[in-house]
Design a protein around this motif. Structure first.
Motif, PDB file in Angstrom:
ATOM      1  N   SER A  61       0.719  -1.278  -0.453  1.00  0.00           N
ATOM      2  CA  SER A  61      -0.021  -0.084  -0.192  1.00  0.00           C
ATOM      3  C   SER A  61       0.913   1.193  -0.229  1.00  0.00           C
ATOM      4  O   SER A  61       0.222   2.514  -0.707  1.00  0.00           O
ATOM      5  CB  SER A  61      -0.484  -0.261   1.629  1.00  0.00           C
ATOM      6  N   ALA A  62       2.245   0.718   0.798  1.00  0.00           N
ATOM      7  CA  ALA A  62       2.906   2.592   0.668  1.00  0.00           C
ATOM      8  C   ALA A  62       4.432   1.834   0.291  1.00  0.00           C
ATOM      9  O   ALA A  62       4.957   0.676   0.863  1.00  0.00           O
ATOM     10  CB  ALA A  62       2.886   3.076   2.011  1.00  0.00           C
ATOM     11  N   ILE A  63       5.714   3.281  -0.895  1.00  0.00           N
ATOM     12  CA  ILE A  63       6.897   2.373  -0.619  1.00  0.00           C
ATOM     13  C   ILE A  63       7.645   2.685   0.808  1.00  0.00           C
ATOM     14  O   ILE A  63       7.075   3.588   1.199  1.00  0.00           O
ATOM     15  CB  ILE A  63       6.922   3.127  -1.997  1.00  0.00           C
ATOM     16  N   ALA A  64       8.215   1.523   0.925  1.00  0.00           N
ATOM     17  CA  ALA A  64       9.243   1.745   2.412  1.00  0.00           C
ATOM     18  C   ALA A  64       9.942   3.372   1.488  1.00  0.00           C
ATOM     19  O   ALA A  64      10.702   3.311   0.397  1.00  0.00           O
ATOM     20  CB  ALA A  64       9.775   1.287   2.181  1.00  0.00           C
ATOM     21  N   PRO A  65      10.378   3.772   2.844  1.00  0.00           N
ATOM     22  CA  PRO A  65      11.329   5.142   2.559  1.00  0.00           C
ATOM     23  C   PRO A  65      12.984   4.789   1.587  1.00  0.00           C
ATOM     24  O   PRO A  65      13.099   5.670   1.087  1.00  0.00           O
ATOM     25  CB  PRO A  65      11.641   5.757   4.061  1.00  0.00           C
ATOM     26  N   GLY A  66      12.963   3.509   2.127  1.00  0.00           N
ATOM     27  CA  GLY A  66      14.385   3.217   1.054  1.00  0.00           C
ATOM     28  C   GLY A  66      14.444   3.079  -0.550  1.00  0.00           C
ATOM     29  O   GLY A  66      15.168   2.623  -1.654  1.00  0.00           O
ATOM     30  N   ASP A  67      12.890   2.807  -0.881  1.00  0.00           N
ATOM     31  CA  ASP A  67      12.800   1.798  -2.196  1.00  0.00           C
ATOM     32  C   ASP A  67      12.225   3.215  -3.046  1.00  0.00           C
ATOM     33  O   ASP A  67      12.022   3.089  -4.003  1.00  0.00           O
ATOM     34  CB  ASP A  67      11.734   1.344  -1.642  1.00  0.00           C
ATOM     35  N   GLU A  68      12.286   4.027  -2.603  1.00  0.00           N
ATOM     36  CA  GLU A  68      11.668   5.296  -3.693  1.00  0.00           C
ATOM     37  C   GLU A  68      12.331   5.390  -5.562  1.00  0.00           C
ATOM     38  O   GLU A  68      12.214   5.553  -6.206  1.00  0.00           O
ATOM     39  CB  GLU A  68      12.388   7.018  -3.203  1.00  0.00           C
ATOM     40  N   ASP A  69      14.541   5.349  -4.875  1.00  0.00           N
ATOM     41  CA  ASP A  69      14.798   4.964  -6.482  1.00  0.00           C
ATOM     42  C   ASP A  69      14.508   4.157  -6.846  1.00  0.00           C
ATOM     43  O   ASP A  69      14.251   3.734  -8.316  1.00  0.00           O
ATOM     44  CB  ASP A  69      16.179   4.919  -5.624  1.00  0.00           C
ATOM     45  N   LEU A  70      14.338   2.767  -6.511  1.00  0.00           N
ATOM     46  CA  LEU A  70      13.746   1.684  -7.077  1.00  0.00           C
ATOM     47  C   LEU A  70      12.688   1.520  -7.882  1.00  0.00           C
ATOM     48  O   LEU A  70      12.106   1.190  -8.835  1.00  0.00           O
ATOM     49  CB  LEU A  70      13.767   0.221  -6.465  1.00  0.00           C
ATOM     50  N   MET A  71      11.405   2.821  -7.578  1.00  0.00           N
ATOM     51  CA  MET A  71      10.515   2.868  -7.275  1.00  0.00           C
ATOM     52  C   MET A  71      10.715   3.242  -8.892  1.00  0.00           C
ATOM     53  O   MET A  71       9.820   3.632 -10.251  1.00  0.00           O
ATOM     54  CB  MET A  71       9.174   3.786  -6.892  1.00  0.00           C
ATOM     55  N   LEU A  72      11.494   4.908  -8.943  1.00  0.00           N
ATOM     56  CA  LEU A  72      11.333   5.858  -9.981  1.00  0.00           C
ATOM     57  C   LEU A  72      12.633   4.499 -11.393  1.00  0.00           C
ATOM     58  O   LEU A  72      12.270   4.649 -12.675  1.00  0.00           O
ATOM     59  CB  LEU A  72      12.267   7.213  -9.783  1.00  0.00           C
ATOM     60  N   ARG A  73      13.154   3.710 -11.023  1.00  0.00           N
ATOM     61  CA  ARG A  73      13.991   3.262 -12.214  1.00  0.00           C
ATOM     62  C   ARG A  73      12.400   2.088 -12.893  1.00  0.00           C
ATOM     63  O   ARG A  73      12.727   2.238 -13.460  1.00  0.00           O
ATOM     64  CB  ARG A  73      15.125   2.181 -11.530  1.00  0.00           C
TER      65      ARG A  73
ATOM     66  N   GLN B 181      11.421   2.587 -16.855  1.00  0.00           N
ATOM     67  CA  GLN B 181      12.096   1.556 -17.339  1.00  0.00           C
ATOM     68  C   GLN B 181      10.754   0.447 -17.886  1.00  0.00           C
ATOM     69  O   GLN B 181      11.052  -0.034 -18.762  1.00  0.00           O
ATOM     70  CB  GLN B 181      12.522   0.272 -16.729  1.00  0.00           C
ATOM     71  N   CYS B 182       9.609   1.142 -17.549  1.00  0.00           N
ATOM     72  CA  CYS B 182       8.469   0.022 -18.372  1.00  0.00           C
ATOM     73  C   CYS B 182       8.195   1.023 -19.770  1.00  0.00           C
ATOM     74  O   CYS B 182       7.535   1.414 -19.635  1.00  0.00           O
ATOM     75  CB  CYS B 182       7.010   0.938 -17.459  1.00  0.00           C
ATOM     76  N   PRO B 183       8.010  -0.530 -20.387  1.00  0.00           N
ATOM     77  CA  PRO B 183       7.992   0.499 -21.566  1.00  0.00           C
ATOM     78  C   PRO B 183       6.591   0.710 -22.110  1.00  0.00           C
ATOM     79  O   PRO B 183       6.470   1.437 -23.341  1.00  0.00           O
ATOM     80  CB  PRO B 183       8.792  -1.452 -22.073  1.00  0.00           C
ATOM     81  N   ALA B 184       6.065   0.196 -21.378  1.00  0.00           N
ATOM     82  CA  ALA B 184       4.243   0.646 -21.170  1.00  0.00           C
ATOM     83  C   ALA B 184       3.867   2.112 -20.973  1.00  0.00           C
ATOM     84  O   ALA B 184       3.049   2.257 -21.165  1.00  0.00           O
ATOM     85  CB  ALA B 184       3.755  -0.164 -21.544  1.00  0.00           C
ATOM     86  N   ARG B 185       5.073   2.620 -19.914  1.00  0.00           N
ATOM     87  CA  ARG B 185       4.728   3.726 -19.114  1.00  0.00           C
ATOM     88  C   ARG B 185       3.757   3.785 -17.766  1.00  0.00           C
ATOM     89  O   ARG B 185       2.391   4.607 -18.274  1.00  0.00           O
ATOM     90  CB  ARG B 185       4.587   4.757 -20.146  1.00  0.00           C
ATOM     91  N   ALA B 186       3.070   2.447 -18.136  1.00  0.00           N
ATOM     92  CA  ALA B 186       2.349   2.290 -16.333  1.00  0.00           C
ATOM     93  C   ALA B 186       1.645   1.735 -15.371  1.00  0.00           C
ATOM     94  O   ALA B 186       0.911   2.146 -15.098  1.00  0.00           O
ATOM     95  CB  ALA B 186       1.646   0.665 -17.248  1.00  0.00           C
ATOM     96  N   ILE B 187       3.188   2.595 -14.961  1.00  0.00           N
ATOM     97  CA  ILE B 187       3.212   2.975 -13.151  1.00  0.00           C
ATOM     98  C   ILE B 187       3.642   4.061 -13.548  1.00  0.00           C
ATOM     99  O   ILE B 187       4.263   4.410 -14.106  1.00  0.00           O
ATOM    100  CB  ILE B 187       4.787   2.398 -13.276  1.00  0.00           C
ATOM    101  N   SER B 188       3.270   4.806 -12.164  1.00  0.00           N
ATOM    102  CA  SER B 188       2.986   6.155 -11.790  1.00  0.00           C
ATOM    103  C   SER B 188       3.295   5.787 -10.365  1.00  0.00           C
ATOM    104  O   SER B 188       3.134   5.709 -10.143  1.00  0.00           O
ATOM    105  CB  SER B 188       1.672   6.815 -12.611  1.00  0.00           C
ATOM    106  N   ILE B 189       4.156   7.252 -10.237  1.00  0.00           N
ATOM    107  CA  ILE B 189       4.763   7.322  -8.994  1.00  0.00           C
ATOM    108  C   ILE B 189       2.908   8.590  -8.397  1.00  0.00           C
ATOM    109  O   ILE B 189       3.138   9.416  -8.851  1.00  0.00           O
ATOM    110  CB  ILE B 189       6.500   7.631  -8.891  1.00  0.00           C
ATOM    111  N   ILE B 190       2.893   8.293  -7.194  1.00  0.00           N
ATOM    112  CA  ILE B 190       2.674   9.298  -6.010  1.00  0.00           C
ATOM    113  C   ILE B 190       2.661   9.508  -4.917  1.00  0.00           C
ATOM    114  O   ILE B 190       2.826   8.729  -4.205  1.00  0.00           O
ATOM    115  CB  ILE B 190       1.070   8.791  -6.477  1.00  0.00           C
ATOM    116  N   PRO B 191       3.437  10.402  -5.059  1.00  0.00           N
ATOM    117  CA  PRO B 191       4.284  11.612  -4.344  1.00  0.00           C
ATOM    118  C   PRO B 191       3.111  11.190  -2.375  1.00  0.00           C
ATOM    119  O   PRO B 191       1.472  11.227  -3.008  1.00  0.00           O
ATOM    120  CB  PRO B 191       4.949  12.312  -4.238  1.00  0.00           C
ATOM    121  N   ASP B 192       3.339  11.474  -1.314  1.00  0.00           N
ATOM    122  CA  ASP B 192       2.475  11.315  -0.208  1.00  0.00           C
ATOM    123  C   ASP B 192       2.350  13.064   0.282  1.00  0.00           C
ATOM    124  O   ASP B 192       2.807  13.891  -0.285  1.00  0.00           O
ATOM    125  CB  ASP B 192       3.109  11.439   0.622  1.00  0.00           C
TER     126      ASP B 192
END
Length: 64
Positions: free
Chosen positions: A37-49, A53-64
């Motif tokens: 449900s929420a991304i751990a504080p140390g995993d932000e860089d992984l989520m941005l990656r 890198q999603c070829p379909a551009r289906a992933i979006s980041i939602i800031p808190d």
């Protein structure tokens, strides 16, 4: 931070699952789903990656 996969855009490439298998999983229908449900504080860089890198551009980041 939260992350979302748009099920109407996802093409099931699975790159996100290789980058962050604890966050993404390919569902039975072959498309990615978010496991947390929420991304751990140390995993932000992984989520941005995963987002960039999603070829379909289906992933979006939602800031808190």
């Amino acid at each position: 931070m939260k992350v979302r996969v748009d099920p109407e855009i996802c093409a099931g490439f699975g790159i996100c699952t290789g980058i962050a298998p604890e966050v993404f999983e390919l569902h039975d229908d072959g498309y990615a789903v978010v496991l947390v449900s929420a991304i751990a504080p140390g995993d932000e860089d992984l989520m941005l990656r995963a987002e960039s890198q999603c070829p379909a551009r289906a992933i979006s980041i939602i800031p808190d």
